[in-house]
Motif scaffolding. Structure first.
Motif, PDB file in Angstrom:
ATOM      1  N   GLU A 442       0.852  -1.187   0.000  1.00 16.42           N
ATOM      2  CA  GLU A 442       0.000   0.000   0.000  1.00 16.42           C
ATOM      3  C   GLU A 442       0.887   1.235   0.000  1.00 16.42           C
ATOM      4  OE1 GLU A 442      -3.070  -0.063  -0.451  1.00 16.42           O
ATOM      5  OE2 GLU A 442      -3.914  -1.905   0.360  1.00 16.42           O
ATOM      6  N   LYS A 443       0.695   2.122  -0.987  1.00 18.19           N
ATOM      7  CA  LYS A 443       1.511   3.327  -1.090  1.00 18.19           C
ATOM      8  C   LYS A 443       0.878   4.441  -0.245  1.00 18.19           C
ATOM      9  CE  LYS A 443       3.795   1.119  -4.331  1.00 18.19           C
ATOM     10  NZ  LYS A 443       2.896  -0.011  -4.645  1.00 18.19           N
ATOM     11  N   ILE A 444       1.655   4.997   0.660  1.00 20.69           N
ATOM     12  CA  ILE A 444       1.151   5.992   1.607  1.00 20.69           C
ATOM     13  C   ILE A 444       1.948   7.282   1.449  1.00 20.69           C
ATOM     14  CG2 ILE A 444       0.704   6.508   4.041  1.00 20.69           C
ATOM     15  CD1 ILE A 444       0.863   3.449   4.538  1.00 20.69           C
ATOM     16  N   SER A 445       1.259   8.398   1.370  1.00 24.51           N
ATOM     17  CA  SER A 445       1.892   9.705   1.286  1.00 24.51           C
ATOM     18  C   SER A 445       2.300  10.180   2.677  1.00 24.51           C
ATOM     19  CB  SER A 445       0.923  10.703   0.653  1.00 24.51           C
ATOM     20  OG  SER A 445       1.305  12.026   0.940  1.00 24.51           O
ATOM     21  N   ALA A 446       3.588  10.481   2.844  1.00 25.28           N
ATOM     22  CA  ALA A 446       4.045  11.034   4.118  1.00 25.28           C
ATOM     23  C   ALA A 446       3.355  12.366   4.404  1.00 25.28           C
ATOM     24  CB  ALA A 446       5.562  11.213   4.080  1.00 25.28           C
ATOM     25  N   GLU A 447       3.192  13.169   3.383  1.00 19.33           N
ATOM     26  CA  GLU A 447       2.574  14.484   3.554  1.00 19.33           C
ATOM     27  C   GLU A 447       1.132  14.372   4.036  1.00 19.33           C
ATOM     28  OE1 GLU A 447       1.018  17.527   0.322  1.00 19.33           O
ATOM     29  OE2 GLU A 447       3.194  17.626   0.472  1.00 19.33           O
ATOM     30  N   GLU A 448       0.384  13.398   3.504  1.00 21.88           N
ATOM     31  CA  GLU A 448      -1.011  13.249   3.915  1.00 21.88           C
ATOM     32  C   GLU A 448      -1.108  12.954   5.407  1.00 21.88           C
ATOM     33  OE1 GLU A 448      -4.948  10.411   3.158  1.00 21.88           O
ATOM     34  OE2 GLU A 448      -3.123  10.080   1.989  1.00 21.88           O
ATOM     35  N   ILE A 449      -0.245  12.049   5.905  1.00 17.58           N
ATOM     36  CA  ILE A 449      -0.321  11.680   7.320  1.00 17.58           C
ATOM     37  C   ILE A 449       0.163  12.827   8.200  1.00 17.58           C
ATOM     38  CG2 ILE A 449       0.299   9.939   9.032  1.00 17.58           C
ATOM     39  CD1 ILE A 449      -1.445   9.092   6.546  1.00 17.58           C
ATOM     40  N   GLU A 450       1.162  13.558   7.733  1.00 13.87           N
ATOM     41  CA  GLU A 450       1.596  14.737   8.477  1.00 13.87           C
ATOM     42  C   GLU A 450       0.456  15.747   8.626  1.00 13.87           C
ATOM     43  OE1 GLU A 450       6.240  14.443   6.963  1.00 13.87           O
ATOM     44  OE2 GLU A 450       4.933  16.030   6.194  1.00 13.87           O
ATOM     45  N   ASP A 451      -0.295  15.931   7.560  1.00 13.80           N
ATOM     46  CA  ASP A 451      -1.427  16.868   7.614  1.00 13.80           C
ATOM     47  C   ASP A 451      -2.448  16.449   8.667  1.00 13.80           C
ATOM     48  OD1 ASP A 451      -0.332  18.456   5.666  1.00 13.80           O
ATOM     49  OD2 ASP A 451      -1.565  17.660   4.040  1.00 13.80           O
ATOM     50  N   HIS A 452      -2.710  15.145   8.755  1.00 10.23           N
ATOM     51  CA  HIS A 452      -3.668  14.660   9.755  1.00 10.23           C
ATOM     52  C   HIS A 452      -3.130  14.883  11.172  1.00 10.23           C
ATOM     53  CE1 HIS A 452      -6.756  12.992   7.190  1.00 10.23           C
ATOM     54  NE2 HIS A 452      -5.859  12.354   6.477  1.00 10.23           N
ATOM     55  N   LEU A 453      -1.850  14.616  11.383  1.00  6.97           N
ATOM     56  CA  LEU A 453      -1.266  14.827  12.707  1.00  6.97           C
ATOM     57  C   LEU A 453      -1.289  16.304  13.091  1.00  6.97           C
ATOM     58  CD1 LEU A 453       1.760  12.400  12.379  1.00  6.97           C
ATOM     59  CD2 LEU A 453      -0.039  12.208  14.109  1.00  6.97           C
TER      60      LEU A 453
END
Length: 545
Positions: A442-453
């Motif tokens: 599964e390809k996960i964007s680091a930026e997307e998870i940072e935004d949620h945090l």
């Protein structure tokens, strides 16, 4: 609303047609042809259904009439979130028959991804299951309709409550059966999702011509025949189990498609024994689980001839164990939903099969391996892989910024992968070039998870990196600086991110609290460099658990 399209230059399109890659057949016409050629052969099996090719085609016609009866018009997009059931095929081919455009969403996706993809695609309807893997999709459907008013219809496979009952389409279809809606084979057949290196998933427009070529060629390379049986162990909406060779490749060969409700070894081993499955596809962590479980199983899995492994790098030591443990041939697969697919071949020497990720499907797959400055690397040296060809897209849907980053002016796709080309043309995958976690495929964007945090008021800053993991390939680790006087735990932050309505696989595997990011002095360093520095600090400390 922008209409999805995918356009190749006239000279390349003419070449692809002249060479027979693009044969001018749509998905609806393909199924109609297969229903005649393989009428009484079994097309799809799950726990409750066993349909022949003729029956699958008939059910697709019923579904098409039902969708048309809702007032959906050819070209309308329909978000489709259906797990591995026989109905997945009757829904998708029903949409094709009606001239509609499926937007494939994984069962694991939740509110954040679903709302984004529905709005971005301009969808007018949503098809989902009632429940899967303990999750109730009906509240999600209500949320979607409230947030995206353009979603005029919800169709449910299962207990439908106030929504349209997919099973009820058969009663409504009487007298409304129609021939397949005529579509241009060069038009967009469906929209897939990209893992995306930044932000939320992007939409990948795939045409009838290009996608059918990719799985027709894959079926040949993978040795599929009408006697084959393909097990869909991974979620069917993924590109890998759809086309490499996937259930689409199995269907075009006249083979049997077996739907597994989950990829657990005992679930799948029972189906392999029952249906005499000959081929399936897994990501590396699942392949490891299967090899761990195989010596203890009581099921006869001797019918399995080929195991495709892809989605992430399969380490040579593990690859070498497939044949002795599972008794089948390993076929490595390296590809992407944007296009390019590579396979090791079934008659390759063992060292090629275990140590490389294959070579491209097509003689017209044009591959460049370049350094960070965009210059060709010496043959055999690692570099960034760029590709264009008869089944690699030229643009994402409605993403001008991403398109400028991801495609060159002459149409090469920057894959973000680092590879080395070996003598003979096979590729060895060396990793990812960008800020991207490849967690069990599964390809996960680091930026997307940072935004949620960063949406949590207790978080001052966060950087998410990929760390090596023996089981997952890579895991996500979030380095977090807390706001002054904030007091939250790693468990609290994981629960917060999970509560943001995203897929479970995107929740950080590990959270480490730090006092500061030393490398961000004066704010002059890039986020990419920051992530790289944090990763190196972590690995240098020797903690890779």
């Amino acid at each position: 609303m922008t209409i999805p399209q995918q356009i190749w230059p006239d000279d390349l399109a003419a070449r692809y047609r002249e060479k027979g890659y693009w044969q001018g057949e749509t998905f609806a016409a393909m199924l109609a042809r297969l229903a005649v050629t393989f009428a009484d052969r079994v097309a799809v099996v799950d726990a409750d259904h066993r349909w022949s090719y003729a029956e699958l085609a008939a059910r697709a016609q019923i579904a098409a009439a039902g969708f048309a009866g809702l007032g959906l018009a050819p070209g309308d997009r329909v978000v489709m979130q259906v797990p591995n059931r026989a109905e997945f095929l009757s829904v998708v081919f029903g949409l094709f028959h009606a001239g509609l455009v499926p937007v494939f969403v994984l069962p694991a996706h939740r509110e954040a991804e679903l709302l984004h993809l529905a709005a971005k695609s301009g969808a007018r309807a949503y098809v989902c299951a009632d429940r899967h893997d303990g999750f109730d999709y009906l509240p999600l459907a209500r949320t979607l309709q409230a947030a995206v008013p353009e979603i005029a219809h919800v169709v449910v496979v299962g207990a439908a409550a106030e929504f349209h009952d997919f099973a009820g389409f058969s009663e409504q279809a009487t007298g409304r059966m129609v021939a397949p809606v005529s579509r241009d084979p060069g038009s967009v057949a469906f929209l897939q999702i990209s893992g995306g290196s930044t932000g939320l998933p992007k939409l990948i427009p795939r045409t009838h011509d290009d996608y059918i070529y990719s799985f027709r060629a894959s079926a040949q390379i993978c040795g599929l025949t009408p006697e084959s049986a393909y097990l869909v162990a991974l979620p069917a909406a993924h590109n890998f189990p759809m086309s490499s060779p996937g259930f689409m490749g199995a269907l075009i060969a006249g083979a049997k498609v077996v739907m597994a409700p989950n990829p657990a070894p005992e679930t799948c081993f029972a189906l392999i024994a029952q249906e005499r499955v000959t081929i399936t596809g897994l990501v590396p962590p699942l392949a490891l689980l299967w090899m761990q479980a195989a010596p203890r199983t009581t099921h006869d899995i001797s019918s399995l001839q080929v195991l495709n492994v892809g989605g992430a790098k399969f380490m040579p030591e593990a690859a070498a164990r497939v044949r002795p443990v599972l008794g089948c041939t390993l076929q490595q697969v390296f590809g992407m939903a944007e296009g390019l697919v590579n396979y090791t071949h079934l008659d390759d020497p063992d060292d090629v099969i275990t140590q490389t990720q294959g070579r491209p499907i097509s003689p017209d797959d044009e591959i460049l391996i370049l350094d960070d400055a965009g210059q060709p690397v010496p043959e055999g040296a690692p570099g960034n892989i760029y590709v264009r060809g008869p089944y690699t897209i030229r643009a994402y849907h409605d993403e001008p910024g991403a398109n400028a980053r991801s495609f060159t002016a002459d149409g090469f796709y920057r894959t973000g992968d680092v590879v080395r080309r070996l003598p003979g043309g096979n590729l060895e995958v060396r990793g990812r070039a960008g800020d991207h976690i490849n967690r069990a495929g599964e390809k996960i964007s680091a930026e997307e998870i940072e935004d949620h945090l960063l949406a949590n008021p207790a978080v001052f800053d966060a950087a998410v990196v990929a760390l090596p993991d023996k089981f997952l390939g890579e895991k996500s680790c979030a380095f977090v600086i807390l706001a002054d006087e904030a007091a939250v735990t790693a468990r609290d932050l994981k629960a917060f991110v999970r509560g943001r309505g995203i897929a479970e696989f995107k929740v950080p595997d590990q959270i480490i609290f730090v006092a500061e990011f030393q490398t961000t002095a004066v704010g002059k360093i890039s986020r990419k460099a920051l992530r790289a520095a944090l990763k190196q600090q972590y690995l240098a400390a020797g903690d890779t658990t």
